[in-house]
Scaffold this active site. Structure first.
Site, short mmCIF file in Angstrom:
data_model
loop_
_atom_site.label_atom_id
_atom_site.label_comp_id
_atom_site.label_asym_id
_atom_site.label_seq_id
_atom_site.Cartn_x
_atom_site.Cartn_y
_atom_site.Cartn_z
N LYS A 1 -32.08 48.89 44.17
CA LYS A 1 -32.11 49.83 43.04
C LYS A 1 -30.89 50.76 43.09
O LYS A 1 -30.25 51.02 42.08
CB LYS A 1 -33.39 50.70 43.05
CG LYS A 1 -34.68 49.92 42.96
CD LYS A 1 -35.90 50.83 42.86
CE LYS A 1 -36.11 51.73 44.06
NZ LYS A 1 -36.46 51.03 45.31
N ARG A 27 -42.98 56.90 41.40
CA ARG A 27 -43.47 56.04 42.49
C ARG A 27 -45.00 56.06 42.59
O ARG A 27 -45.55 55.40 43.46
CB ARG A 27 -42.91 56.58 43.80
CG ARG A 27 -41.85 55.66 44.46
CD ARG A 27 -41.24 56.46 45.57
NE ARG A 27 -40.66 55.74 46.61
CZ ARG A 27 -39.34 55.74 46.88
NH1 ARG A 27 -38.49 56.32 46.06
NH2 ARG A 27 -38.89 55.15 47.95
N ARG A 47 -28.40 47.38 56.12
CA ARG A 47 -27.96 48.67 55.56
C ARG A 47 -27.68 49.65 56.70
O ARG A 47 -26.68 50.37 56.68
CB ARG A 47 -29.04 49.22 54.62
CG ARG A 47 -28.67 50.54 53.96
CD ARG A 47 -29.41 50.72 52.67
NE ARG A 47 -30.74 51.30 52.86
CZ ARG A 47 -31.63 51.47 51.88
NH1 ARG A 47 -31.33 51.10 50.65
NH2 ARG A 47 -32.79 52.01 52.11
N ARG A 87 -29.85 56.35 58.02
CA ARG A 87 -31.10 56.98 57.58
C ARG A 87 -32.18 56.78 58.63
O ARG A 87 -32.36 55.67 59.12
CB ARG A 87 -31.54 56.35 56.25
CG ARG A 87 -30.82 56.91 55.06
CD ARG A 87 -31.20 56.17 53.81
NE ARG A 87 -32.65 56.12 53.58
CZ ARG A 87 -33.18 55.68 52.45
NH1 ARG A 87 -32.41 55.27 51.47
NH2 ARG A 87 -34.49 55.67 52.30
N ARG A 124 -43.10 52.19 54.70
CA ARG A 124 -42.58 52.39 53.34
C ARG A 124 -43.05 51.27 52.42
O ARG A 124 -43.38 51.51 51.25
CB ARG A 124 -41.05 52.46 53.37
CG ARG A 124 -40.55 53.76 54.01
CD ARG A 124 -39.09 53.69 54.39
NE ARG A 124 -38.19 53.56 53.28
CZ ARG A 124 -36.92 53.13 53.37
NH1 ARG A 124 -36.44 52.80 54.55
NH2 ARG A 124 -36.15 53.06 52.32
P1 AMP Z 1 -35.63 56.28 48.89
O1 AMP Z 1 -34.26 56.78 49.21
O2 AMP Z 1 -35.87 56.12 47.43
O3 AMP Z 1 -36.00 55.05 49.67
O4 AMP Z 1 -36.66 57.43 49.36
C1 AMP Z 1 -36.72 57.84 50.70
C2 AMP Z 1 -38.01 58.60 50.93
O5 AMP Z 1 -38.04 59.77 50.11
C3 AMP Z 1 -39.28 57.86 50.60
O6 AMP Z 1 -39.72 57.01 51.66
C4 AMP Z 1 -40.25 59.02 50.35
O7 AMP Z 1 -40.66 59.61 51.57
C5 AMP Z 1 -39.36 60.02 49.64
N1 AMP Z 1 -39.36 59.81 48.18
C6 AMP Z 1 -38.33 59.43 47.39
N2 AMP Z 1 -38.68 59.36 46.11
C7 AMP Z 1 -39.99 59.69 46.07
C8 AMP Z 1 -40.95 59.77 45.02
N3 AMP Z 1 -40.65 59.50 43.75
N4 AMP Z 1 -42.22 60.17 45.35
C9 AMP Z 1 -42.56 60.45 46.63
N5 AMP Z 1 -41.71 60.37 47.66
C10 AMP Z 1 -40.42 60.00 47.39
#
Ligand code: AMP
Length: 197
Positions: free
Chosen positions: A13, A88, A127, A139, A150
């Site tokens: 994404k 989400r 990654r 990360r 996740r």
């Molecule tokens: P991402 O970079 O999108 O993989 O997000 C990393 C982490 O941020 C996720 O595993 C969640 O802990 C938190 N996170 C990101 N976006 C959301 C969302 N829309 N709702 C809840 N937690 C989020």
């Protein structure tokens, strides 16, 4: 253009959102990036979100909805945006709908990147390796153990959104396992078709 990109962690994404930013000149709103920035800044939101993110769980709807509502009111979002990693949960999807209605805005497309789970762990490891090789920070949640969590969160809370948008008649899918350029091509053609409607 207002677009939602759906798909599990590691589906691509972020990569596709960056390409859309370059081509269409609209910002990528990644709640993951916004939350990481808050953690880095040591803000109150960051302090509340850090442990949850490190564990691979989802931050509360209340926090992310507030972050997004504030962000879409900024000047650079007035001509559109790409939501990457948001919504989400079903509650977040309802919140987006309300936010857009209140601002007289409409969604143009919801595009799902369909991927094979088994390939995802490999992508996450890559990654992390790529970030390390480039001298960038890795990360904390990009490791196999947290990634499993996740993915579980994704299936429990986020996967139902495909049904939610399908029922609204606005879900479109691309093959997220195809080469990056091909995925971009598929997304661009969907966006083009939507515009002609
Ligand atoms: P991402 O970079 O999108 O993989 O997000 C990393 C982490 O941020 C996720 O595993 C969640 O802990 C938190 N996170 C990101 N976006 C959301 C969302 N829309 N709702 C809840 N937690 C989020």
């Amino acid at each position: 253009m207002r677009l939602i990109l759906l798909g599990p962690p590691g589906a691509g994404k972020g990569t596709q959102a960056q390409r859309l930013v370059e081509k269409h000149g609209i910002p990528q709103l990644s709640t993951g990036d916004m939350l990481r920035a808050a953690v880095h800044a040591g803000s109150e939101v960051g302090l509340r979100a850090k442990a949850v993110m490190d564990a691979g769980e989802l931050v509360s709807d209340e926090i992310v909805n507030a972050i997004v509502a504030e962000r879409i009111d900024q000047a650079d979002c007035q001509h559109g945006f790409i939501l990457d990693g948001y919504p989400r949960t079903l509650r977040q999807a309802d919140a987006v709908e309300r936010m857009l209605q209140e601002r007289n805005m409409k969604l143009d497309a919801v595009i799902e990147l369909v991927v094979d789970d088994k390939a995802l762990v490999g992508r996450i490891i890559k990654r992390a390796d790529d970030a390390k090789a480039a001298g960038l920070p890795v990360r904390k949640d990009d490791n196999p153990a947290v990634f499993e969590e996740r993915l579980r969160e994704y299936y429990k809370k986020t996967a139902p959104l495909t049904g939610y948008y399908y029922a609204k008649g606005c879900l479109q899918s691309v093959d997220g396992m195809a080469a990056v350029d091909e995925v971009t091509g598929q997304i661009e053609s969907l966006i083009g078709n939507n515009r002609n409607n």
